[in-house]
Design an enzyme around this catalytic site. Structure first.
Site, PDB file in Angstrom:
ATOM      1  N   ASN A   9      12.246  22.328   8.480  1.00 48.52           N
ATOM      2  CA  ASN A   9      11.591  23.621   8.684  1.00 48.52           C
ATOM      3  C   ASN A   9      12.247  24.611   7.732  1.00 48.52           C
ATOM      4  OD1 ASN A   9      10.632  26.063   9.595  1.00 48.52           O
ATOM      5  ND2 ASN A   9      11.649  25.968  11.596  1.00 48.52           N
ATOM      6  N   TRP A  10      11.535  24.916   6.667  1.00 47.26           N
ATOM      7  CA  TRP A  10      12.133  25.778   5.634  1.00 47.26           C
ATOM      8  C   TRP A  10      12.121  27.257   6.028  1.00 47.26           C
ATOM      9  CZ3 TRP A  10       9.858  23.520   0.391  1.00 47.26           C
ATOM     10  CH2 TRP A  10      10.338  22.214   0.232  1.00 47.26           C
ATOM     11  N   GLY A 173      20.640  27.817  13.991  1.00 49.36           N
ATOM     12  CA  GLY A 173      21.213  28.657  12.943  1.00 49.36           C
ATOM     13  C   GLY A 173      22.606  29.167  13.256  1.00 49.36           C
ATOM     14  N   GLY A 235      18.374  25.009   8.416  1.00 39.64           N
ATOM     15  CA  GLY A 235      19.252  25.287   7.274  1.00 39.64           C
ATOM     16  C   GLY A 235      19.538  24.093   6.380  1.00 39.64           C
TER      17      GLY A 235
HETATM   18  P1  PGA Z   1      18.844  25.148  12.126  1.00 41.59           P
HETATM   19  O1  PGA Z   1      17.332  25.479  12.571  1.00 41.59           O
HETATM   20  O2  PGA Z   1      18.860  23.674  11.761  1.00 41.59           O
HETATM   21  O3  PGA Z   1      19.096  26.024  10.948  1.00 41.59           O
HETATM   22  O4  PGA Z   1      19.722  25.429  13.283  1.00 41.59           O
HETATM   23  C1  PGA Z   1      16.597  24.584  13.355  1.00 41.59           C
HETATM   24  C2  PGA Z   1      15.238  25.150  13.643  1.00 41.59           C
HETATM   25  O5  PGA Z   1      15.120  26.368  13.843  1.00 41.59           O
HETATM   26  O6  PGA Z   1      14.228  24.418  13.679  1.00 41.59           O
END
Ligand code: PGA
Length: 249
Positions: A9-10, A173, A235
């Site tokens: 998921n960019w 995140g 990320g």
């Molecule tokens: P993250 O995001 O890997 O940056 O924690 C995951 C997501 O929101 O799908």
């Protein structure tokens, strides 16, 4: 056997030029391991260039959101048939960032999931509790309400096309992933619920991804859990090398 699904998921990163370069770096000369699927979900404006970059590769294309109507006076929205035409196979719906920043309800997520299925897209339906909810022991109640609401009125026949992403909000995140045991515990709960909703066939067929600070280092132990059927990666999907390590983990 459920095929492991790794999706990147960019989010709102990358104009077309940047996205094209990243897609080429991911797909160039790399195989997706047998029994796995890998999907890239760029921002809408980069979908055409990423579609072109992935053509003829084993990597698939997804979108980060959709609307539930097919067409009409809905300024700013994108419909599932438009995404299908653009080459998408998957679409994320109900991500916690959409629930939080745009007030999306389970009912709206449900309409999006149903519209995606009707257009031939596989919806990746996101659920997950906040830190406050986890600390007050509401995790299972919250996740159950989100699943029941978001998957309402989806037929048993369509159920195998649905993907659930369990993403604890406190892990997104933050660099603080759920432990493999914490993830598996909630996944097992979701699996039981899906069985109650769709019968054992549907419940067993639906893939449940974990999401929240998945990276090249922790992917193997998370994916090693019996009820974890893949990962939704934020990320770490913005770097080709780390995403490919997760795809192969
Ligand atoms: P993250 O995001 O890997 O940056 O924690 C995951 C997501 O929101 O799908």
């Amino acid at each position: 056997m459920r095929r492991v699904l790794i999706a990147g998921n960019w989010k709102m990163h990358g104009g077309a030029a940047e996205a094209e370069a990243l897609a080429r770096a991911v797909a160039r000369g790399h195989d997706v391991p047998i029994g796995r699927e890998a999907v890239l979900c760029p921002p809408f404006t980069a979908i055409p260039v990423v579609a072109a970059a992935l053509r003829g590769t084993q990597f698939q294309l997804g979108a980060q959101d959709c609307f539930w109507e097919e067409k009409g006076a809905f300024t700013g929205e994108i419909s599932p048939p438009m995404l299908r035409e653009a080459g998408c196979a998957y679409v994320i719906v109900g991500h916690s960032e959409r629930r939080r920043h745009f007030g999306e309800s389970d009912q709206q997520v449900n309409r999006k999931a149903q519209a995606a299925l009707a257009a031939g897209l596989r919806p990746i339906v996101c659920v997950g509790e906040t830190l406050e909810q986890r600390e007050s022991e509401q995790t299972f109640g919250i996740v159950e309400a989100q699943i029941r609401g978001s998957l309402a009125e989806i037929s048993r026949a369509s159920a195998p096309e649905v993907v659930v992403a369990y993403e604890p909000v406190w892990a997104i995140g933050t660099g603080r992933n759920a432990t493999p045991e914490q993830a598996n515990e909630v996944h097992a709960f979701i699996r039981g619920l899906l069985g109650a909703l769709f019968g054992s066939g549907g419940g067993e067929a639906i893939r449940i991804q974990y999401g929240g600070s998945v990276n090249a280092e922790n992917a193997r132990s998370l994916l090693g859990q019996p009820e974890v059927d893949g990962a939704l990666v934020g990320g770490a999907s913005l770097n080709a090398e780390s995403f490919l390590k997760i795809v192969g983990a």
